[in-house]
Design an enzyme around this catalytic site. Structure first.
Site, PDB file in Angstrom:
ATOM      1  N   ASP A  24      -8.047  -3.863   7.791  1.00 41.00           N
ATOM      2  CA  ASP A  24      -7.009  -2.824   7.824  1.00 41.00           C
ATOM      3  C   ASP A  24      -6.429  -2.752   9.233  1.00 41.00           C
ATOM      4  OD1 ASP A  24      -5.338  -0.891   6.749  1.00 41.00           O
ATOM      5  OD2 ASP A  24      -6.722   0.756   7.123  1.00 41.00           O
ATOM      6  N   HIS A  77      -5.652   6.068  -1.462  1.00 37.75           N
ATOM      7  CA  HIS A  77      -4.824   7.187  -1.019  1.00 37.75           C
ATOM      8  C   HIS A  77      -4.605   8.121  -2.203  1.00 37.75           C
ATOM      9  CE1 HIS A  77      -3.844   5.990   3.119  1.00 37.75           C
ATOM     10  NE2 HIS A  77      -3.943   4.744   2.659  1.00 37.75           N
ATOM     11  N   GLU A 129       0.858  -1.186   0.000  1.00 37.08           N
ATOM     12  CA  GLU A 129       0.000   0.000   0.000  1.00 37.08           C
ATOM     13  C   GLU A 129       0.894   1.236   0.000  1.00 37.08           C
ATOM     14  OE1 GLU A 129      -3.632   1.880   2.701  1.00 37.08           O
ATOM     15  OE2 GLU A 129      -2.413   0.247   3.472  1.00 37.08           O
TER      16      GLU A 129
END
Length: 440
Positions: free
Chosen positions: A326, A223, A151
């Site tokens: 998460d 993001h 990520e």
């Protein structure tokens, strides 16, 4: 034909039959049927009877419990005080830490996962990614690793969340910049990396998506400050997922809905193959062909996303929902200060996690079974739909639904016995590769 494609194993391995179960198969709960497995695989009993003249060696009485595929978590940063981005210890310590998390996840019915590494320096990836390669699971060794989820660091400064901005990168040189960031492991494709989260609006990133996909890696958008046009272009180029929908992305606006707006897209190209794409639903652009819209990860802890927002996403694109935790290193531990990618994270007594000294959310402490319960509560969906969001859908996202995410013949014998007699789904028993897990 041998039900597990190997006559020697078929004739020698013990055969187990589960009776008195309610089985989740083909999008419905089936009663009065049996589940057979042998040598870690779900098998077809007809071949045993007619080709090998064999019956079950062991019978397990489910006593009316619901039996579903093992849960899959495609985004989890760590647990039990361990952060997958921590590279400062020895190789032996890193491996021992990963094993500890893998074993612990089984307690919640999670039988497969994608260990997630947040934005880091090249030295971190070089050290930790070799330990996160795909590997089989077992009742004693822990949940199966499906390859890492990396990520960042090709993400937006404006939507950095808890990530360390100093390591962020762009991709003017295309795939070369990705190889420099992640090192040799990236060249191994999905044996090492299963999912990559990136921001498509960054220089060179969108044009590099086809090269990443060609290595067998699933591209997720997250993001990001991308506009709807950039998001749709990324999907056309091969992105098939959204990372933690609603979090760390442009807020929905009626004139330019940004990445969130992809859930309402009606003119994306229909996929030629269903593999790696959501199944059609009543809201799909074409109700008889694979849905071109991406899957979307969603954190159902009641903190990251309001229940109404979860419900809106589900109603918009039900077959695209993928439940993720998460979770960070604080999962399974009390309130306190923990680490995420080298940054201090404060966890309060409600389980909410923030970058220390700020109001910036930094992962969760929820478990995957709790995500399923919350998802059903937030959306009023059926038990089948709630469970499939943590089983079938993530398996379809990863392109592994032939062996994960269902109770179909030929699949891995990873499954969970759920007690729903009180109205809430509770993990009762867990099996990995046909082996029963000893629960705490």
């Amino acid at each position: 034909m041998c039900p597990i494609q190997d006559n020697n194993k078929c004739c020698s391995g013990p055969i187990t039959k589960i009776i008195n179960a309610r089985l989740l198969k083909n999008h419905e709960i089936v009663e009065g049927s049996y589940l057979w497995f042998q040598n870690g695989k779900i098998i077809d009993p007809q071949s045993l009877f007619f080709d090998h003249l064999r019956d079950a060696d062991e019978i397990i009485d489910a006593k009316g419990l619901l039996v579903v595929p093992g849960f899959i978590d495609t985004q989890i940063n760590g647990a039990y005080g361990i952060d997958f981005a921590d590279y400062e210890g020895s190789d032996e310590k890193i491996q021992a830490d990963i094993n500890k998390v893998a074993k612990g996840l089984l307690q919640y019915g999670c039988t497969s996962f994608c260990p997630t590494v947040v934005s880091s320096e090249p030295a971190v990836y070089k050290k930790v990614l070799p330990h996160l390669n795909a590997r089989k699971g077992s009742a004693t060794g822990g949940a199966e690793i499906l390859g890492a989820h990396i990520e960042g660091p090709f993400i937006s400064v404006e939507k950095k969340g808890a990530h360390k901005q100093s390591v962020f990168r762009t991709a003017e040189n295309g795939i070369q910049d990705f190889d420099e960031a992640y090192g040799e492991e990236l060249k191994k494709g999905n044996k090492a990396v299963s999912i990559m989260t990136l921001a498509p609006e960054l220089n060179g990133v969108n044009d590099t998506i086809p090269d990443i996909v060609a290595r067998g890696i699933k591209v997720a958008l997250g993001h990001t400050s991308c506009r709807i046009a950039e998001a749709e272009q990324a999907v056309v180029k091969g992105a098939t997922s959204i990372t933690h929908l609603f979090n760390a992305m442009q807020a929905f606006h009626h004139r330019d809905p940004g990445l969130i707006g992809v859930l309402g897209a009606a003119d994306l190209p229909i996929p030629e193959s269903p593999k790696g794409h959501p199944e059609p639903s009543d809201t799909s652009p074409c109700r008889t062909k694979p849905d071109p819209r991406p899957f979307y990860g969603i954190i159902c802890d009641g903190v990251h996303v309001h229940p109404n927002s979860v419900r809106m996403a589900y109603y918009s694109h039900p077959t695209g929902a993928v439940l993720v935790t998460d979770a960070l290193s604080a999962m399974g531990l009390p309130a306190g200060t923990y680490s995420l990618g080298g940054r201090d994270v404060a966890v309060d007594h409600n389980g909410a996690a923030y970058v220390k000294g700020t109001s910036t959310l930094a992962g969760s402490t929820i478990t995957i079974d709790e995500c399923i319960r919350n998802f059903q509560k937030f959306t009023n969906c059926t038990v089948v739909e709630a469970v499939e969001a943590a089983t079938l859908h993530p398996a379809e996202l990863l392109g592994i639904s032939d062996r994960k995410g269902t109770l179909n013949v030929g699949g891995d014998a990873d499954f969970v016995f759920l007690d729903d007699f009180t109205g809430e789904l509770k993990v009762d028993r867990v099996y990995v590769a046909g082996e029963q897990v000893k629960l705490n």
